[in-house]
Design an enzyme around this catalytic site. Structure first.
Site, PDB file in Angstrom:
ATOM      1  N   CYS A  45       0.830  -1.213   0.000  1.00 15.84           N
ATOM      2  CA  CYS A  45       0.000   0.000   0.000  1.00 15.84           C
ATOM      3  C   CYS A  45       0.863   1.261   0.000  1.00 15.84           C
ATOM      4  CB  CYS A  45      -0.902  -0.042   1.223  1.00 15.84           C
ATOM      5  SG  CYS A  45      -1.710   1.516   1.573  1.00 15.84           S
ATOM      6  N   ASP A 309      -4.235  -9.262   2.133  1.00 20.62           N
ATOM      7  CA  ASP A 309      -4.197  -9.853   0.789  1.00 20.62           C
ATOM      8  C   ASP A 309      -3.843 -11.337   0.788  1.00 20.62           C
ATOM      9  OD1 ASP A 309      -4.745  -7.342  -0.156  1.00 20.62           O
ATOM     10  OD2 ASP A 309      -3.011  -7.221  -1.495  1.00 20.62           O
ATOM     11  N   ALA A 317      -6.592  -2.207   0.937  1.00 22.50           N
ATOM     12  CA  ALA A 317      -5.858  -1.868   2.155  1.00 22.50           C
ATOM     13  C   ALA A 317      -6.801  -1.750   3.349  1.00 22.50           C
ATOM     14  CB  ALA A 317      -5.111  -0.550   1.941  1.00 22.50           C
ATOM     15  N   HIS A 446     -24.858  23.009   0.336  1.00 26.93           N
ATOM     16  CA  HIS A 446     -24.942  23.536  -1.033  1.00 26.93           C
ATOM     17  C   HIS A 446     -23.928  24.659  -1.223  1.00 26.93           C
ATOM     18  CE1 HIS A 446     -26.706  24.897  -4.793  1.00 26.93           C
ATOM     19  NE2 HIS A 446     -26.651  26.123  -4.310  1.00 26.93           N
TER      20      HIS A 446
HETATM   21  C1  LIG Z   1      -0.718  -0.319  -7.850  1.00 25.64           C
HETATM   22  C2  LIG Z   1      -1.622  -0.649  -6.693  1.00 25.64           C
HETATM   23  C3  LIG Z   1      -2.590   0.257  -6.299  1.00 25.64           C
HETATM   24  C4  LIG Z   1      -3.420  -0.035  -5.222  1.00 25.64           C
HETATM   25  N1  LIG Z   1      -4.351   0.888  -4.870  1.00 25.64           N
HETATM   26  C5  LIG Z   1      -5.174   0.632  -3.823  1.00 25.64           C
HETATM   27  C6  LIG Z   1      -6.113   1.604  -3.391  1.00 25.64           C
HETATM   28  O1  LIG Z   1      -6.228   2.690  -3.959  1.00 25.64           O
HETATM   29  N2  LIG Z   1      -6.885   1.304  -2.324  1.00 25.64           N
HETATM   30  C7  LIG Z   1      -6.803   0.100  -1.672  1.00 25.64           C
HETATM   31  O2  LIG Z   1      -7.530  -0.118  -0.707  1.00 25.64           O
HETATM   32  N3  LIG Z   1      -5.921  -0.836  -2.064  1.00 25.64           N
HETATM   33  C8  LIG Z   1      -5.100  -0.606  -3.113  1.00 25.64           C
HETATM   34  N4  LIG Z   1      -4.177  -1.538  -3.478  1.00 25.64           N
HETATM   35  C9  LIG Z   1      -4.136  -2.818  -2.747  1.00 25.64           C
HETATM   36  C10 LIG Z   1      -3.403  -2.669  -1.417  1.00 25.64           C
HETATM   37  O3  LIG Z   1      -2.123  -2.148  -1.648  1.00 25.64           O
HETATM   38  C11 LIG Z   1      -3.347  -4.014  -0.721  1.00 25.64           C
HETATM   39  O4  LIG Z   1      -4.652  -4.530  -0.593  1.00 25.64           O
HETATM   40  C12 LIG Z   1      -2.744  -3.890   0.671  1.00 25.64           C
HETATM   41  O5  LIG Z   1      -1.443  -3.354   0.631  1.00 25.64           O
HETATM   42  C13 LIG Z   1      -2.701  -5.270   1.344  1.00 25.64           C
HETATM   43  O6  LIG Z   1      -2.197  -5.123   2.641  1.00 25.64           O
HETATM   44  P1  LIG Z   1      -1.487  -6.362   3.374  1.00 25.64           P
HETATM   45  O7  LIG Z   1      -1.064  -5.839   4.702  1.00 25.64           O
HETATM   46  O8  LIG Z   1      -2.353  -7.545   3.331  1.00 25.64           O
HETATM   47  O9  LIG Z   1      -0.239  -6.727   2.483  1.00 25.64           O
HETATM   48  P2  LIG Z   1       0.975  -5.865   1.929  1.00 25.64           P
HETATM   49  O10 LIG Z   1       0.647  -4.433   1.868  1.00 25.64           O
HETATM   50  O11 LIG Z   1       1.409  -6.557   0.694  1.00 25.64           O
HETATM   51  O12 LIG Z   1       2.085  -6.024   3.066  1.00 25.64           O
HETATM   52  C14 LIG Z   1       2.665  -7.248   3.351  1.00 25.64           C
HETATM   53  C15 LIG Z   1       3.999  -6.996   3.977  1.00 25.64           C
HETATM   54  O13 LIG Z   1       4.516  -8.238   4.446  1.00 25.64           O
HETATM   55  C16 LIG Z   1       5.907  -8.312   4.167  1.00 25.64           C
HETATM   56  N5  LIG Z   1       6.234  -9.752   4.140  1.00 25.64           N
HETATM   57  C17 LIG Z   1       5.763 -10.693   3.288  1.00 25.64           C
HETATM   58  N6  LIG Z   1       6.208 -11.913   3.639  1.00 25.64           N
HETATM   59  C18 LIG Z   1       6.964 -11.737   4.734  1.00 25.64           C
HETATM   60  C19 LIG Z   1       7.696 -12.617   5.568  1.00 25.64           C
HETATM   61  N7  LIG Z   1       7.685 -13.932   5.358  1.00 25.64           N
HETATM   62  N8  LIG Z   1       8.382 -12.081   6.600  1.00 25.64           N
HETATM   63  C20 LIG Z   1       8.387 -10.744   6.843  1.00 25.64           C
HETATM   64  N9  LIG Z   1       7.712  -9.867   6.084  1.00 25.64           N
HETATM   65  C21 LIG Z   1       6.997 -10.364   5.061  1.00 25.64           C
HETATM   66  C22 LIG Z   1       6.048  -7.591   2.828  1.00 25.64           C
HETATM   67  O14 LIG Z   1       7.372  -7.115   2.666  1.00 25.64           O
HETATM   68  C23 LIG Z   1       5.020  -6.458   2.990  1.00 25.64           C
HETATM   69  O15 LIG Z   1       5.617  -5.302   3.538  1.00 25.64           O
HETATM   70  C24 LIG Z   1      -3.304  -1.264  -4.535  1.00 25.64           C
HETATM   71  C25 LIG Z   1      -2.324  -2.183  -4.915  1.00 25.64           C
HETATM   72  C26 LIG Z   1      -1.490  -1.885  -5.986  1.00 25.64           C
HETATM   73  C27 LIG Z   1      -0.442  -2.872  -6.381  1.00 25.64           C
END
Ligand SMILES: Cc1cc2nc3c(=O)[nH]c(=O)nc-3n(C[C@H](O)[C@H](O)[C@H](O)COP(=O)(O)OP(=O)(O)OC[C@H]3O[C@@H](n4cnc5c(N)ncnc54)[C@H](O)[C@@H]3O)c2cc1C
Length: 468
Positions: A45, A309, A317, A446
């Site tokens: 994110c 995710d 996010a 408005h």
């Molecule tokens: C281009 C783009 C635009 C987006 N725009 C939006 C938006 O406008 N609005 C919205 O809601 N969502 C948006 N998203 C989706 C959003 O970014 C994700 O849904 C969100 O980041 C998921 O959060 P998360 O914490 O599940 O995973 P992530 O944000 O992927 O974080 C996971 C973290 O875990 C770490 N990690 C992974 N495995 C390990 C491990 N084994 N040990 C230690 N660390 C590890 C990674 O390094 C990462 O930092 C967008 C995504 C992209 C690619």
């Protein structure tokens, strides 16, 4: 002598929105928390997703505004783009938020361990630097990475993922965007507004699948007007790089091809569960790589949750955020309600913006509802006319009452200026299970664009001021 593993109330693996929301919320509740993060806290994110993508889309908005400034009597020369400066500003925004987040984690006395974490039996998380952490509870929040497709191996130059686009120093003169989901449409819109010739190739019959058709139609009309070529119902089959490497020819559909400088592959994301270890635990991973959870984010291993995710819920996010909070609330013994995924807010920041929550007209009908809908275009909205952005509409879908008026609100769909900032009240009305009449009771300031939502629900009661 073997060092004793450090003990925590909660060990979180992954410091993205799912993981850091859980950590911040848990620390506020008095829990001792460790976060294991292999890169920088903030996750996709902050570093490769929502924030940098929206920052570039804002650059596109500024460019469009300057191009149209003459209409307001503000005379300027045609803007030129210094994309390296745009890139630097994007990074400043990301770094500022990253510093804020890092500071907040520190202030809440959360232990952040840098490295790759793997989960073994007994809720033990081993980090690749040798550290061992044991949690009374563990939250897996490892997120996702871009998906690729056969024949289009990303090389960061000719074939790019979203990660690559967000770190470009210069935009390509021409590009094919494969995939017309939210991210594909955002990139296509941003690149076109900043001067790239863009063609979208989508295998499904429509762009932005899941959106209401009236909304999709507005986006499509706008894309056509801005010369973004959109081809739906076509599959890509491969590409042939040009000799010299200045571009590549993309093959698609029925023996068609197009030569461009770069290809952006935007076909979704895959859960990042393969690096989590999990051997000897009851955590189950399905055939697509998602960690299997119940509606309370509980995995098959007692006291181990998974959020964001890496589970098969909407990849947003704020959904990861809500799931992280849900996990912590159970850990501290609060009464909880699972996330209602059918009613979460969705925002897409292409131009024109899209925002919705709940059923589209079609999905409501397919779910067996007898529906009534109204829509109000921004073309007659005072604020939209002042701003000079009248493309778009608000559409509300309701259960039909016996007299033909709107009852319970089933869905709120918007397309047009600033709708990502306008969805809030529609989202609340939907989730509060309000009827059109209940929502129509409240007045709108408005002149605002939010008057369209007020007018639409009013019209659904049969008492529209402007809409008959
Ligand atoms: C281009 C783009 C635009 C987006 N725009 C939006 C938006 O406008 N609005 C919205 O809601 N969502 C948006 N998203 C989706 C959003 O970014 C994700 O849904 C969100 O980041 C998921 O959060 P998360 O914490 O599940 O995973 P992530 O944000 O992927 O974080 C996971 C973290 O875990 C770490 N990690 C992974 N495995 C390990 C491990 N084994 N040990 C230690 N660390 C590890 C990674 O390094 C990462 O930092 C967008 C995504 C992209 C690619």
């Amino acid at each position: 002598m073997v060092a004793l593993a450090e003990q925590f109330d909660v060990v979180v693996v992954g410091g993205g929105p799912g993981g850091y929301a859980a950590a911040l919320h848990g620390a506020l509740a008095g829990l001792q928390i460790a976060v294991v993060e292999k890169e920088r806290v903030g996750g996709t994110c902050l570093h490769r997703g929502c924030i940098p993508a929206k920052e570039f889309l804002e650059t596109a908005t500024v460019h469009r505004t300057v191009v149209g400034a003459g209409d307001f009597g503000v005379l300027t020369d045609a803007p030129t783009l210094d994309f390296a400066r745009s890139q630097a500003r994007k990074q400043e925004v990301v770094d500022r938020l990253w510093k804020g987040l890092t500071g907040l984690l520190k202030k809440r006395k959360i232990t952040v361990v840098n490295g790759v974490g793997t989960l073994g039996p007994g809720r033990t998380v081993r980090v690749d630097d040798g550290t061992e952490l044991v949690g009374r509870h563990v939250i897996l929040a490892s997120g996702s990475v871009p998906r690729s497709i056969p024949g289009f191996d990303p090389d960061g130059r000719l074939v790019m993922t979203s990660d690559d686009v967000l770190s470009l120093e210069r935009l390509p003169a021409s590009a094919v965007v494969i995939g017309a989901g939210a991210i594909g449409c955002e990139f296509a819109s941003m690149m076109r507004d900043l001067g790239t010739e863009v063609t979208i190739l989508e295998v499904l019959p429509k762009i932005l699948p899941g959106c209401d058709q009236d909304v999709t139609d507005v986006v499509l009309r706008s894309f056509n007007k801005r010369a973004i070529a959109v081809r739906t119902g076509v599959a890509v089959t491969g590409h042939t790089p040009e000799a010299g490497g200045a571009g590549t020819t993309v093959h698609f559909g029925d023996d068609e091809h197009l030569t461009v400088e770069a290809v952006v592959v935007s076909v979704g994301r895959r859960p990042l569960s393969d690096s989590l270890g999990l051997a000897g635990t009851g955590v189950e991973v399905d055939g697509r790589g998602y960690i299997v959870v119940d509606p309370y984010m509980r995995t098959g291993e007692p006291d181990v949750f998974a959020v964001g995710d890496v589970v098969a819920t909407p990849a947003l996010a704020h959904v990861g955020f809500a799931e992280g909070v849900l996990a912590i609330d159970q850990i501290v013994g609060r009464a909880v309600v699972p996330v209602d995924y059918a009613k979460v807010p969705w925002c897409i920041y292409c131009h024109p913006e899209v925002a919705f929550a709940g059923h589209s007209e079609q999905s409501a009908i397919e779910a067996g509802f007898d529906v009534v809908t109204r829509k109000d275009g921004f073309v007659g909205n005072g604020r939209a006319i002042i701003v000079g952005e009248t493309e778009g509409l608000v559409k509300v879908i309701c259960e039909k009452l016996p007299d033909g008026t709107g009852g319970r609100i089933l869905g709120v769909h918007m397309v047009g200026p600033w709708v990502t900032e306008q969805l809030g009240q529609g989202y609340l009305a939907l989730n509060w299970e309000a009827t059109a009449a209940e929502a129509a009771h409240f007045i709108q300031p408005h002149p605002t664009m939010s008057e369209n939502f007020g007018e639409t629900v009013l019209a659904l009661t049969g008492r529209g001021i402007h809409l008959g």
